[in-house]
Scaffold this motif. Structure first.
Motif, short mmCIF file in Angstrom:
data_model
loop_
_atom_site.label_atom_id
_atom_site.label_comp_id
_atom_site.label_asym_id
_atom_site.label_seq_id
_atom_site.Cartn_x
_atom_site.Cartn_y
_atom_site.Cartn_z
N ALA A 184 -8.15 10.24 -2.97
CA ALA A 184 -7.82 8.97 -2.32
C ALA A 184 -7.95 9.09 -0.80
O ALA A 184 -8.43 8.17 -0.14
N ALA A 185 -7.53 10.23 -0.25
CA ALA A 185 -7.64 10.44 1.19
C ALA A 185 -9.10 10.46 1.62
O ALA A 185 -9.48 9.83 2.62
N HIS A 224 1.09 13.66 4.14
CA HIS A 224 0.26 14.83 3.87
C HIS A 224 -0.79 15.01 4.97
O HIS A 224 -1.32 14.03 5.49
N GLU A 248 -1.81 15.78 -9.44
CA GLU A 248 -1.39 14.95 -8.31
C GLU A 248 -2.09 15.31 -7.01
O GLU A 248 -2.59 14.43 -6.32
N PRO A 249 -2.20 16.60 -6.61
CA PRO A 249 -2.92 16.91 -5.37
C PRO A 249 -4.39 16.47 -5.43
O PRO A 249 -4.93 16.02 -4.44
N GLN A 273 -4.48 12.78 -4.74
CA GLN A 273 -4.17 12.52 -3.33
C GLN A 273 -5.35 12.85 -2.45
O GLN A 273 -5.70 12.08 -1.55
N THR A 274 -5.99 13.99 -2.69
CA THR A 274 -7.15 14.38 -1.88
C THR A 274 -8.30 13.41 -2.09
O THR A 274 -8.95 13.00 -1.13
N GLY A 283 -0.19 9.30 5.33
CA GLY A 283 1.11 9.28 4.64
C GLY A 283 1.93 10.44 5.13
O GLY A 283 2.12 10.63 6.33
#
Length: 97
Positions: free
Chosen positions: A32-33, A59, A25-26, A29-30, A57
């Motif tokens: 996508a960011a 984060h 998951e991280p 997320q990274t 978001g």
């Protein structure tokens, strides 16, 4: 007995899949960011080795930028890389002047 063993096996598979999903998951997320920031305006991000803290978001990501511009015969190539910890994303744009 066979149903009991199948239940134990299914529980084990479910537990392993949940661990794998939470560990990835991280990374997602990274990634996508970085993609969002690269498409938005990477010029506002500090040049490496300095970092810019960006809230997306709920984060906060610490991000830096590396840019290289190369001029060739009839074209310009711009390579932009955003880095956040061990992760990076690179975009290459080639244009004709």
């Amino acid at each position: 007995m066979a149903l009991l063993l199948m239940g134990v096996a299914a529980t084990g598979v479910l537990a392993v899949s949940q661990v794998l999903q939470s560990s990835q998951e991280p990374d997602l997320q990274t990634g996508a960011a970085l993609e969002t920031l690269l498409e938005a305006s990477p010029a506002t991000i500090a040049a490496c080795p300095n970092h810019t803290s960006i809230l997306l978001g709920n984060h906060t990501f610490s991000v830096c930028r590396e840019s290289i511009v190369q001029n060739g015969l009839g074209y310009t190539r711009m390579v932009t890389t955003l880095r956040s910890g061990p992760y990076h994303l690179t975009r290459i744009r080639v244009t004709n002047p």
